[in-house]
Design a protein around this motif. Structure first.
Motif, PDB file in Angstrom:
ATOM      1  N   TYR A   1     -14.473 -14.468 -17.030  1.00  0.00           N
ATOM      2  CA  TYR A   1     -14.072 -13.240 -17.722  1.00  0.00           C
ATOM      3  C   TYR A   1     -13.597 -12.256 -16.664  1.00  0.00           C
ATOM      4  N   LYS A   2     -12.366 -11.811 -16.800  1.00  0.00           N
ATOM      5  CA  LYS A   2     -11.805 -10.848 -15.854  1.00  0.00           C
ATOM      6  C   LYS A   2     -10.775 -10.015 -16.586  1.00  0.00           C
ATOM      7  N   SER A   3     -10.274  -8.981 -15.906  1.00  0.00           N
ATOM      8  CA  SER A   3      -9.169  -8.242 -16.510  1.00  0.00           C
ATOM      9  C   SER A   3      -7.930  -9.131 -16.455  1.00  0.00           C
ATOM     10  N   TYR A   4      -6.978  -8.830 -17.306  1.00  0.00           N
ATOM     11  CA  TYR A   4      -5.763  -9.647 -17.384  1.00  0.00           C
ATOM     12  C   TYR A   4      -5.112  -9.770 -16.003  1.00  0.00           C
ATOM     13  N   GLU A   5      -5.026  -8.649 -15.312  1.00  0.00           N
ATOM     14  CA  GLU A   5      -4.333  -8.647 -14.018  1.00  0.00           C
ATOM     15  C   GLU A   5      -5.147  -9.346 -12.933  1.00  0.00           C
ATOM     16  N   ASP A   6      -6.462  -9.101 -12.892  1.00  0.00           N
ATOM     17  CA  ASP A   6      -7.292  -9.782 -11.893  1.00  0.00           C
ATOM     18  C   ASP A   6      -7.283 -11.291 -12.120  1.00  0.00           C
ATOM     19  N   PHE A   7      -7.267 -11.668 -13.389  1.00  0.00           N
ATOM     20  CA  PHE A   7      -7.240 -13.102 -13.696  1.00  0.00           C
ATOM     21  C   PHE A   7      -5.943 -13.723 -13.183  1.00  0.00           C
ATOM     22  N   ASN A   8      -4.827 -13.062 -13.443  1.00  0.00           N
ATOM     23  CA  ASN A   8      -3.545 -13.597 -12.958  1.00  0.00           C
ATOM     24  C   ASN A   8      -3.535 -13.715 -11.431  1.00  0.00           C
ATOM     25  N   MET A   9      -4.240 -12.793 -10.771  1.00  0.00           N
ATOM     26  CA  MET A   9      -4.264 -12.828  -9.303  1.00  0.00           C
ATOM     27  C   MET A   9      -4.998 -14.053  -8.761  1.00  0.00           C
ATOM     28  N   GLU A  10      -5.835 -14.698  -9.596  1.00  0.00           N
ATOM     29  CA  GLU A  10      -6.489 -15.947  -9.179  1.00  0.00           C
ATOM     30  C   GLU A  10      -5.448 -16.995  -8.790  1.00  0.00           C
ATOM     31  N   PHE A  11      -4.243 -16.871  -9.384  1.00  0.00           N
ATOM     32  CA  PHE A  11      -3.174 -17.849  -9.102  1.00  0.00           C
ATOM     33  C   PHE A  11      -2.082 -17.232  -8.232  1.00  0.00           C
TER      34      PHE A  11
ATOM     35  N   GLY B   1       0.737 -15.700  -2.471  1.00  0.00           N
ATOM     36  CA  GLY B   1       1.289 -14.679  -1.586  1.00  0.00           C
ATOM     37  C   GLY B   1       1.430 -13.287  -2.168  1.00  0.00           C
ATOM     38  N   LEU B   2       1.034 -13.087  -3.422  1.00  0.00           N
ATOM     39  CA  LEU B   2       1.141 -11.729  -3.995  1.00  0.00           C
ATOM     40  C   LEU B   2      -0.181 -10.983  -3.815  1.00  0.00           C
ATOM     41  N   ARG B   3      -0.092  -9.642  -3.756  1.00  0.00           N
ATOM     42  CA  ARG B   3      -1.336  -8.862  -3.756  1.00  0.00           C
ATOM     43  C   ARG B   3      -1.251  -7.783  -4.830  1.00  0.00           C
ATOM     44  N   LEU B   4      -2.437  -7.404  -5.308  1.00  0.00           N
ATOM     45  CA  LEU B   4      -2.500  -6.414  -6.385  1.00  0.00           C
ATOM     46  C   LEU B   4      -2.831  -5.062  -5.757  1.00  0.00           C
ATOM     47  N   VAL B   5      -1.921  -4.119  -5.939  1.00  0.00           N
ATOM     48  CA  VAL B   5      -2.118  -2.802  -5.348  1.00  0.00           C
ATOM     49  C   VAL B   5      -2.805  -1.902  -6.373  1.00  0.00           C
ATOM     50  N   GLU B   6      -3.894  -1.271  -5.913  1.00  0.00           N
ATOM     51  CA  GLU B   6      -4.663  -0.396  -6.819  1.00  0.00           C
ATOM     52  C   GLU B   6      -3.875   0.890  -7.059  1.00  0.00           C
ATOM     53  N   THR B   7      -3.587   1.192  -8.329  1.00  0.00           N
ATOM     54  CA  THR B   7      -2.822   2.419  -8.599  1.00  0.00           C
ATOM     55  C   THR B   7      -3.513   3.289  -9.644  1.00  0.00           C
ATOM     56  N   ARG B   8      -4.756   2.959  -9.958  1.00  0.00           N
ATOM     57  CA  ARG B   8      -5.425   3.671 -11.058  1.00  0.00           C
ATOM     58  C   ARG B   8      -5.393   5.180 -10.874  1.00  0.00           C
ATOM     59  N   LEU B   9      -5.555   5.622  -9.648  1.00  0.00           N
ATOM     60  CA  LEU B   9      -5.600   7.075  -9.449  1.00  0.00           C
ATOM     61  C   LEU B   9      -4.200   7.677  -9.554  1.00  0.00           C
ATOM     62  N   LEU B  10      -3.189   6.836  -9.285  1.00  0.00           N
ATOM     63  CA  LEU B  10      -1.812   7.345  -9.303  1.00  0.00           C
ATOM     64  C   LEU B  10      -1.213   7.334 -10.708  1.00  0.00           C
ATOM     65  N   VAL B  11      -1.533   6.293 -11.484  1.00  0.00           N
ATOM     66  CA  VAL B  11      -0.950   6.183 -12.828  1.00  0.00           C
ATOM     67  C   VAL B  11      -2.044   6.348 -13.881  1.00  0.00           C
ATOM     68  N   PRO B  12      -2.231   7.550 -14.406  1.00  0.00           N
ATOM     69  CA  PRO B  12      -3.262   7.720 -15.430  1.00  0.00           C
ATOM     70  C   PRO B  12      -2.846   7.044 -16.748  1.00  0.00           C
ATOM     71  N   TYR B  13      -3.828   6.786 -17.583  1.00  0.00           N
ATOM     72  CA  TYR B  13      -3.552   6.021 -18.806  1.00  0.00           C
ATOM     73  C   TYR B  13      -2.566   6.736 -19.728  1.00  0.00           C
ATOM     74  N   TRP B  14      -2.677   8.090 -19.759  1.00  0.00           N
ATOM     75  CA  TRP B  14      -1.765   8.822 -20.653  1.00  0.00           C
ATOM     76  C   TRP B  14      -0.311   8.614 -20.238  1.00  0.00           C
ATOM     77  N   LEU B  15      -0.102   8.429 -18.914  1.00  0.00           N
ATOM     78  CA  LEU B  15       1.262   8.233 -18.428  1.00  0.00           C
ATOM     79  C   LEU B  15       1.773   6.835 -18.838  1.00  0.00           C
ATOM     80  N   LEU B  16       0.864   5.862 -18.778  1.00  0.00           N
ATOM     81  CA  LEU B  16       1.234   4.517 -19.226  1.00  0.00           C
ATOM     82  C   LEU B  16       1.596   4.519 -20.708  1.00  0.00           C
ATOM     83  N   MET B  17       0.814   5.303 -21.481  1.00  0.00           N
ATOM     84  CA  MET B  17       1.093   5.390 -22.923  1.00  0.00           C
ATOM     85  C   MET B  17       2.461   6.018 -23.153  1.00  0.00           C
ATOM     86  N   LEU B  18       2.741   7.016 -22.347  1.00  0.00           N
ATOM     87  CA  LEU B  18       4.033   7.693 -22.461  1.00  0.00           C
ATOM     88  C   LEU B  18       5.170   6.727 -22.114  1.00  0.00           C
ATOM     89  N   LEU B  19       4.979   5.974 -21.031  1.00  0.00           N
ATOM     90  CA  LEU B  19       6.007   4.998 -20.629  1.00  0.00           C
ATOM     91  C   LEU B  19       6.190   3.921 -21.708  1.00  0.00           C
TER      92      LEU B  19
END
Ligand SMILES: NC(=O)C1=CN([C@@H]2O[C@H](COP(=O)(O)OP(=O)(O)OC[C@H]3O[C@@H](n4cnc5c(N)ncnc54)[C@H](O)[C@@H]3O)[C@@H](O)[C@H]2O)C=CC1
Ligand SMILES: C[C@H](CCCC(C)(C)O)[C@H]1CC[C@H]2[C@@H]3[C@H](O)CC4=CC(=O)CC[C@]4(C)[C@H]3CC[C@]12C
Length: 369
Positions: A265-275, A280-298
């Motif tokens: 059990y993992k988040s969708y993105e963390d699970f994908n990172m297992e593969f 060679g890909l890395r997941l960059v933490e952006t939680r502080l930069l992109v708040p949820y309301w902004l994602l909703m707006l996008l």
């Protein structure tokens, strides 16, 4: 040899047999269903890989057809003992109209049921989805739930609505008298998010990461967990339930089963990172930069753009209000119903599933997006 041909007497039909899951079901049946004499693969678009399957002991019949066309379905079903109905329009991105989604997923399933009834086919396995349960539009978490967990299943989007209607039709058809007088026996399997060789969204994320210089950006909190299941295990569950449906009609008929395995059990993105991580890909933490309301707006902006541009071109990005809501709601399954009812154990361990998927992503490397 004589013994092998003696036991090979069953005809199976797999609708959607050239899709992501369908191809795995087809290959699994050829490997693990010794009673198979003929395998009919029905799809709107036939894959060239079918040709290489035609040299084995089982007769593989490729049928180019459309589930929305009742006569084409009836012709394909006639004489089959078992139908595994995986064909469906999997669209949560607004690529197809709601009418088309209903036509394929609901009318197509009605056509399959009616074809079974008219031609005397007794066993029908339907590929449903976790989406018939949730996540619901209220964003309620479904945490380690099973087939009996109470949950308010309220949907608006055409995909989950169509899958829920189709599942209901399949379950209600259990017990209907088919041509010849015997009862139809049906059941539905509900995979959570499927991953593995051939997974288009994984391929898209991989190419997106390459374009972004080997990075993907976290959009969803790591605490939101998603149920995921390996395609080989989903295929194995279909093969097993189809076999046992013929043996244990009373127990399995009219039942639903979540598809599950040992995937963590993992988040969708963390699970994908297992593969994607080992590729060679890395997941960059952006939680502080992109708040949820902004994602909703996008997401809302994407929906608006899709609507505005529709007369000119198809704009269907991964982010829209629906996918954001699904991605941002915990939905995990914990059940052993399939083991109890038909002896299911995952065929592939988590380590196998992971390494097979990584090998496939590596092979995708360099191929055009
Ligand atoms: N991909 C996932 O994570 C999940 C998928 N499912 C279900 O599993 C089934 C298979 O999904 P996937 O393999 O992911 O999708 P897919 O799009 O790869 O496969 C669907 C197949 O159905 C065929 N098809 C579509 N419309 C058709 C029509 N009118 N007539 C005949 N064939 C038609 C397509 O050509 C395709 O080969 C679907 O019913 C889907 O709802 C359920 C849960 C999760
Ligand atoms: C596309 C989503 C992830 C991107 C979100 C973003 C843009 C914020 O990064 C996917 C997240 C969850 C997926 C769905 C889930 O696995 C359940 C499904 C079941 C099905 O039957 C069909 C596919 C799907 C709806 C799947 C689709 C992609 C996601 C929404």
């Amino acid at each position: 040899m004589a013994e092998a041909t003696e036991i090979r007497k069953l005809v199976y039909l797999v609708t959607g047999g050239c899709g992501f899951l369908g191809e795995h079901v087809v290959r699994m049946l050829l490997q693990r269903e010794p009673r198979l004499s003929e395998l009919r693969v029905f799809d709107l678009h036939l894959g060239p890989w079918l040709e290489e399957l035609k040299t084995g002991p089982v007769r593989v019949t490729a049928i180019q057809g459309d589930v929305t066309q009742a006569h084409e379905v009836a012709a394909a079903v006639a004489g089959a003992h078992v139908v595994i109905h995986t064909a469906g329009l999997v669209d949560v991105f607004g690529r197809a109209s709601p009418e088309t989604i209903y036509e394929v997923n609901v009318q197509g399933t009605k056509n399959v049921i009616e074809a079974c009834v008219q031609t005397g086919t007794r066993f029908l396995v339907y590929t449903s989805s976790m989406e018939v349960v949730g996540p619901n539009i209220k964003g309620h978490p479904f945490y380690r739930g099973n087939e009996d967990t109470p949950y308010e299943a309220v949907h608006k989007h055409p995909y989950p609505c169509s899958k829920a209607q189709a599942e209901q039709l399949v379950l209600e058809a259990n017990g209907r008298e088919v041509h010849g007088g015997l009862p139809l026996v049906t059941c539905a399997l509900r995979p959570t998010g499927i991953y593995g060789e051939g997974h288009q969204i994984m391929r898209d994320f991989y190419h997106q990461g390459l374009r972004l210089g080997g990075r993907l950006f976290r959009a969803i909190p790591a605490s939101v967990e998603h149920g995921r299941v390996y395609v080989g295990n989903v295929a194995w569950m279909h093969v097993l339930v189809a076999r046992e449906l013929q043996r244990q009609t009373a127990l399995l008929g009219g039942q639903v089963y979540f598809c599950y395995d040992e995937s963590p059990y993992k988040s969708y993105e963390d699970f994908n990172m297992e593969f994607l991580g080992p590729c060679g890909l890395r997941l960059v933490e952006t939680r502080l930069l992109v708040p949820y309301w902004l994602l909703m707006l996008l997401a809302a902006l994407n929906a608006l753009l899709q609507w505005l541009l529709r007369p000119l071109l198809l704009y269907a990005p991964l982010l829209n209000p629906y996918t954001l809501a699904v991605a941002n709601t915990t939905f995990t399954v914990s059940t052993d119903k399939a083991r109890r009812h038909f002896g299911y154990e995952p065929l592939f361990s988590w380590e196998d599933s992971r390494s097979r998927t990584i090998r496939w992503v590596r092979a995708v490397e360099g191929s055009a997006p």
